[in-house]
Scaffold this motif. Structure first.
Motif, PDB file in Angstrom:
ATOM      1  N   GLU A 317      36.694  15.521  63.434  1.00  0.00           N
ATOM      2  CA  GLU A 317      36.594  16.983  62.986  1.00  0.00           C
ATOM      3  C   GLU A 317      37.444  17.226  61.682  1.00  0.00           C
ATOM      4  OE1 GLU A 317      34.142  18.576  63.651  1.00  0.00           O
ATOM      5  OE2 GLU A 317      33.482  17.111  65.536  1.00  0.00           O
ATOM      6  N   LEU A 318      38.412  16.150  61.483  1.00  0.00           N
ATOM      7  CA  LEU A 318      39.391  16.507  60.610  1.00  0.00           C
ATOM      8  C   LEU A 318      38.907  17.254  59.077  1.00  0.00           C
ATOM      9  CD1 LEU A 318      42.529  16.037  59.658  1.00  0.00           C
ATOM     10  CD2 LEU A 318      41.657  13.777  58.824  1.00  0.00           C
ATOM     11  N   PRO A 319      37.635  16.380  58.608  1.00  0.00           N
ATOM     12  CA  PRO A 319      37.373  16.978  57.509  1.00  0.00           C
ATOM     13  C   PRO A 319      37.078  18.774  57.423  1.00  0.00           C
ATOM     14  CG  PRO A 319      36.193  15.031  58.092  1.00  0.00           C
ATOM     15  CD  PRO A 319      36.884  15.379  59.087  1.00  0.00           C
ATOM     16  N   LYS A 320      36.509  19.185  58.626  1.00  0.00           N
ATOM     17  CA  LYS A 320      36.360  20.507  58.766  1.00  0.00           C
ATOM     18  C   LYS A 320      37.693  21.228  58.202  1.00  0.00           C
ATOM     19  CE  LYS A 320      32.261  20.347  61.673  1.00  0.00           C
ATOM     20  NZ  LYS A 320      32.212  18.941  61.691  1.00  0.00           N
ATOM     21  N   PHE A 321      38.793  20.796  59.107  1.00  0.00           N
ATOM     22  CA  PHE A 321      39.977  21.596  59.074  1.00  0.00           C
ATOM     23  C   PHE A 321      40.360  21.530  57.564  1.00  0.00           C
ATOM     24  CE2 PHE A 321      39.883  20.485  63.339  1.00  0.00           C
ATOM     25  CZ  PHE A 321      40.611  21.676  64.053  1.00  0.00           C
ATOM     26  N   LYS A 339      43.246  15.609  46.565  1.00  0.00           N
ATOM     27  CA  LYS A 339      43.660  14.677  47.634  1.00  0.00           C
ATOM     28  C   LYS A 339      44.538  13.405  47.174  1.00  0.00           C
ATOM     29  CE  LYS A 339      40.800  14.288  51.102  1.00  0.00           C
ATOM     30  NZ  LYS A 339      39.783  14.013  51.967  1.00  0.00           N
ATOM     31  N   ASN A 340      45.821  13.516  47.496  1.00  0.00           N
ATOM     32  CA  ASN A 340      46.703  12.291  47.152  1.00  0.00           C
ATOM     33  C   ASN A 340      46.638  11.090  48.178  1.00  0.00           C
ATOM     34  OD1 ASN A 340      46.957  13.535  44.688  1.00  0.00           O
ATOM     35  ND2 ASN A 340      48.639  14.922  45.465  1.00  0.00           N
ATOM     36  N   ALA A 341      46.754  11.550  49.416  1.00  0.00           N
ATOM     37  CA  ALA A 341      47.173  10.471  50.374  1.00  0.00           C
ATOM     38  C   ALA A 341      46.908  11.014  51.807  1.00  0.00           C
ATOM     39  CB  ALA A 341      48.742  10.191  50.364  1.00  0.00           C
ATOM     40  N   VAL A 342      46.611  10.005  52.687  1.00  0.00           N
ATOM     41  CA  VAL A 342      45.945  10.552  54.126  1.00  0.00           C
ATOM     42  C   VAL A 342      46.704   9.514  54.824  1.00  0.00           C
ATOM     43  CG1 VAL A 342      44.316  10.620  55.832  1.00  0.00           C
ATOM     44  CG2 VAL A 342      43.883  11.334  53.381  1.00  0.00           C
ATOM     45  N   ASN A 343      47.720   9.864  55.760  1.00  0.00           N
ATOM     46  CA  ASN A 343      48.418   8.884  56.784  1.00  0.00           C
ATOM     47  C   ASN A 343      48.379   9.501  58.181  1.00  0.00           C
ATOM     48  OD1 ASN A 343      49.732   7.182  54.719  1.00  0.00           O
ATOM     49  ND2 ASN A 343      50.525   9.165  53.732  1.00  0.00           N
ATOM     50  N   ASP A 450      48.293  14.705  52.002  1.00  0.00           N
ATOM     51  CA  ASP A 450      49.028  15.239  50.860  1.00  0.00           C
ATOM     52  C   ASP A 450      48.074  15.825  49.662  1.00  0.00           C
ATOM     53  OD1 ASP A 450      51.283  14.657  52.128  1.00  0.00           O
ATOM     54  OD2 ASP A 450      51.596  12.791  51.228  1.00  0.00           O
ATOM     55  N   LEU A 451      47.972  16.982  49.211  1.00  0.00           N
ATOM     56  CA  LEU A 451      47.045  17.817  48.413  1.00  0.00           C
ATOM     57  C   LEU A 451      48.170  18.200  47.260  1.00  0.00           C
ATOM     58  CD1 LEU A 451      45.018  19.665  50.962  1.00  0.00           C
ATOM     59  CD2 LEU A 451      44.505  17.844  49.880  1.00  0.00           C
ATOM     60  N   THR A 452      47.426  18.398  45.968  1.00  0.00           N
ATOM     61  CA  THR A 452      48.116  18.927  45.091  1.00  0.00           C
ATOM     62  C   THR A 452      47.339  20.153  44.408  1.00  0.00           C
ATOM     63  OG1 THR A 452      47.260  17.363  43.519  1.00  0.00           O
ATOM     64  CG2 THR A 452      49.571  17.182  44.347  1.00  0.00           C
ATOM     65  N   PHE A 453      48.045  21.285  44.307  1.00  0.00           N
ATOM     66  CA  PHE A 453      47.246  22.400  43.547  1.00  0.00           C
ATOM     67  C   PHE A 453      48.062  22.729  42.302  1.00  0.00           C
ATOM     68  CE2 PHE A 453      46.146  22.980  47.937  1.00  0.00           C
ATOM     69  CZ  PHE A 453      44.722  23.207  48.043  1.00  0.00           C
ATOM     70  N   ASP A 456      51.639  21.101  42.004  1.00  0.00           N
ATOM     71  CA  ASP A 456      52.361  21.557  43.229  1.00  0.00           C
ATOM     72  C   ASP A 456      52.000  20.737  44.562  1.00  0.00           C
ATOM     73  OD1 ASP A 456      54.309  23.176  42.042  1.00  0.00           O
ATOM     74  OD2 ASP A 456      52.931  24.835  41.798  1.00  0.00           O
ATOM     75  N   LYS A 457      52.831  19.994  45.166  1.00  0.00           N
ATOM     76  CA  LYS A 457      52.675  19.431  46.381  1.00  0.00           C
ATOM     77  C   LYS A 457      52.287  20.360  47.555  1.00  0.00           C
ATOM     78  CE  LYS A 457      53.884  15.139  49.142  1.00  0.00           C
ATOM     79  NZ  LYS A 457      54.979  14.244  49.164  1.00  0.00           N
ATOM     80  N   PHE A 458      51.177  19.986  48.146  1.00  0.00           N
ATOM     81  CA  PHE A 458      51.008  20.987  49.293  1.00  0.00           C
ATOM     82  C   PHE A 458      50.719  20.003  50.593  1.00  0.00           C
ATOM     83  CE2 PHE A 458      47.498  22.718  52.242  1.00  0.00           C
ATOM     84  CZ  PHE A 458      48.280  23.780  52.527  1.00  0.00           C
ATOM     85  N   ILE A 459      51.062  20.103  51.787  1.00  0.00           N
ATOM     86  CA  ILE A 459      50.952  19.282  52.784  1.00  0.00           C
ATOM     87  C   ILE A 459      50.076  19.860  53.880  1.00  0.00           C
ATOM     88  CG2 ILE A 459      52.131  18.186  54.764  1.00  0.00           C
ATOM     89  CD1 ILE A 459      54.651  17.605  52.794  1.00  0.00           C
ATOM     90  N   PHE A 460      49.249  19.315  54.513  1.00  0.00           N
ATOM     91  CA  PHE A 460      48.245  19.573  55.706  1.00  0.00           C
ATOM     92  C   PHE A 460      48.601  18.524  56.807  1.00  0.00           C
ATOM     93  CE2 PHE A 460      44.722  18.648  58.206  1.00  0.00           C
ATOM     94  CZ  PHE A 460      43.978  19.970  58.492  1.00  0.00           C
ATOM     95  N   PHE A 461      48.980  19.009  57.879  1.00  0.00           N
ATOM     96  CA  PHE A 461      49.147  18.124  58.888  1.00  0.00           C
ATOM     97  C   PHE A 461      48.650  18.569  60.331  1.00  0.00           C
ATOM     98  CE2 PHE A 461      52.233  16.640  62.411  1.00  0.00           C
ATOM     99  CZ  PHE A 461      52.244  15.130  61.985  1.00  0.00           C
ATOM    100  N   LEU A 462      47.784  17.802  60.776  1.00  0.00           N
ATOM    101  CA  LEU A 462      46.813  18.034  62.002  1.00  0.00           C
ATOM    102  C   LEU A 462      47.651  17.215  63.259  1.00  0.00           C
ATOM    103  CD1 LEU A 462      44.606  19.401  63.424  1.00  0.00           C
ATOM    104  CD2 LEU A 462      42.967  17.598  62.365  1.00  0.00           C
ATOM    105  N   THR A 463      47.961  17.908  64.347  1.00  0.00           N
ATOM    106  CA  THR A 463      48.488  17.319  65.518  1.00  0.00           C
ATOM    107  C   THR A 463      48.130  17.703  66.746  1.00  0.00           C
ATOM    108  OG1 THR A 463      50.623  16.309  66.297  1.00  0.00           O
ATOM    109  CG2 THR A 463      50.629  18.596  65.209  1.00  0.00           C
TER     110      THR A 463
END
Length: 464
Positions: A317-321, A339-343, A450-453, A456-463
């Motif tokens: 379901e990650l893409p929905k978030f 979108k720059n990176a997914v880890n 890791d996203l940029t707008f 400017d670097k923006f971080i999304f973290f799902l845990t």
């Protein structure tokens, strides 16, 4: 009953009395489903010709709305009512309003994706900040220019100059937006309201799951507004003592405000104080003391039992978030998300300078926490629409950021519901520095995007 479809809205217009005996004669689920096949993105029941209704009469429609929403993403609700009818509906359903209410069809049209008129100046106010924020975001997304009144007084003053606005939104409610389990959040304190006589029933009426998930997100200060409490017995005493003790491992604080002991044994107060509960005469004594508020609400590491591994359902379901987050911030800032990176790892924030953050939890068919780390410039820009002007007031930005993240949570909740995944979201917790956030997210493994707008670097973290 046939619907009149205009601007992508299917409108049913029952007449006379809706009292539960004849409501079903006006409309069937088949009627609504036939209307949705006409590409209508909204189905409403107009109350313009309804003389009288009670809850039994409306329940027939509300149950139909729920069945339609289970099958497809579509706005459902009522329209064309006066203030008296609006208040009656809100009183009937109180915290169960999962449908929308539009004072007029004209107002409803603004929220339809099929409405071809854009760039309207729209004045709006709602005493629920989450509601007016949600409306502002939806209107802006639809190409309009929302003017958000921050107070009822401001709204009443501005609406007198009718020529300044194309539409004035009043007595309107967007369903499926956010939550209303806790009364409110102020300065990262969750405030619950209790009243009357507190007894063993408090254990049934208090949402302990919601409370525990708020702890998991990072809330550490819980205030019970007890001005209207008459008395309590030993069962309530034991409940609150246990609640305080269980929160001790999080370094959480529980405070009572306005509780008098005229009809409560003084020994109760001593027992509650022994379990760590604090008492204040009035709300200003705690909310007005910024240093005390910061100390009691400070973050601390979450308990080890909550350090769960991220699972397959969360990954699926990650893409929905991400979509809900990126789309909302793109719209608010007019900046494209890259979108720059997914880890899959623990959260990694390389640069702590000029960053603020927010976390929001969800639980139900799946559970976990979303953490968003904003560069301050992006946060200020994203919040400007809701504030109504540019500001460097950090407290106001954090407060508004919480509303923005609450909207993101509401959108995720709706997207998951479209796939029959039901979740409840917590209030958002905000952080004016990422060090406090890292105390909560410490040792938790999750998915970092890791996203940029605008660079400017923006971080999304799902845990979890």
């Amino acid at each position: 009953m046939r619907a009149v479809v205009k601007n992508g809205i299917g409108v049913f217009s029952p007449q006379g009395f809706l009292d539960g005996n004849n409501g079903g004669a006006f409309l069937t689920i088949e009627d609504i489903e036939a209307t949705t096949k006409t590409n209508a993105d909204m189905v409403l029941v107009s109350l313009k010709k309804v003389i009288f209704f009670n809850r039994n009469g409306l329940d027939i429609f509300v149950k139909m709305f729920a069945k339609v929403r289970e099958k497809q993403s579509i706005i459902v609700g009522f329209c064309d009512y006066d203030l008296k009818k609006f208040n009656a509906i809100k009183n009937f359903y109180h915290k169960e309003t999962n449908f929308s209410l539009f004072a007029s069809l004209e107002i409803a049209s603004l929220f339809s994706t099929n409405f071809d008129t854009t760039n309207l100046n729209v004045l709006l106010y709602n005493d629920d900040k989450s509601q007016r924020s949600a409306m502002a975001i939806e209107l802006h997304d639809g190409g309009h220019n929302p003017i958000v009144a921050q107070t009822e007084e401001e709204f009443n003053t501005k609406k007198k100059v009718k020529t300044s606005y194309d539409v004035i939104i009043h007595d309107t409610f967007l369903g499926e937006m956010g939550h209303n389990i806790a009364t409110r959040v102020t300065g990262n304190a969750i405030i619950y309201t209790v009243s009357s006589f507190l007894d063993a029933d408090i254990g049934n009426t208090f949402n302990i799951t919601y409370h525990n998930n708020s702890l998991n997100v990072g809330f550490r200060l819980f205030i019970f507004d007890a001005y209207k409490v008459v008395s309590m017995n030993v069962h309530a005493l034991n409940f609150f003592a246990k609640l305080s003790s269980s929160g001790a491992e999080y370094n959480a604080s529980i405070c009572f405000v306005g509780l008098t002991f005229d009809k409560i044994p003084t020994a109760f107060k001593e027992n509650m104080e022994d379990s760590g509960i604090m008492f204040f005469d009035n709300m200003e004594n705690i909310l007005g003391d910024k240093d005390l508020l910061a100390e009691l609400g400070a973050s601390s590491a979450a308990a080890g039992k909550n350090k769960r591994v991220i699972n397959k359902m969360t990954i699926t379901e990650l893409p929905k978030f991400i979509d809900a987050t990126a789309a909302t911030i793109e719209m608010m800032t007019n900046a494209k998300a890259i979108k720059n990176a997914v880890n899959v790892s623990q959260i990694n924030i390389e640069d702590h300078t000029d960053k603020i953050a927010s976390s929001i939890g969800y639980y139900g068919d799946m559970d976990g926490m979303v953490i968003l780390v904003f560069p301050k410039d992006i946060a200020k820009k994203a919040c400007q629409l809701l504030i109504g002007e540019e500001t460097d007031d950090e407290e106001l930005i954090l407060d508004t950021l919480a509303e923005l993240v609450n909207i993101v949570g509401g959108k995720v909740k709706t997207l998951l519901a479209d796939n029959n995944i039901k979740v409840t979201i917590t209030l958002p917790r905000t952080y004016n520095d990422v060090s406090s956030l890292l105390e909560v997210a410490k040792d938790r493994k999750g998915v970092q995007v890791d996203l940029t707008f605008d660079d400017d670097k923006f971080i999304f973290f799902l845990t979890r």
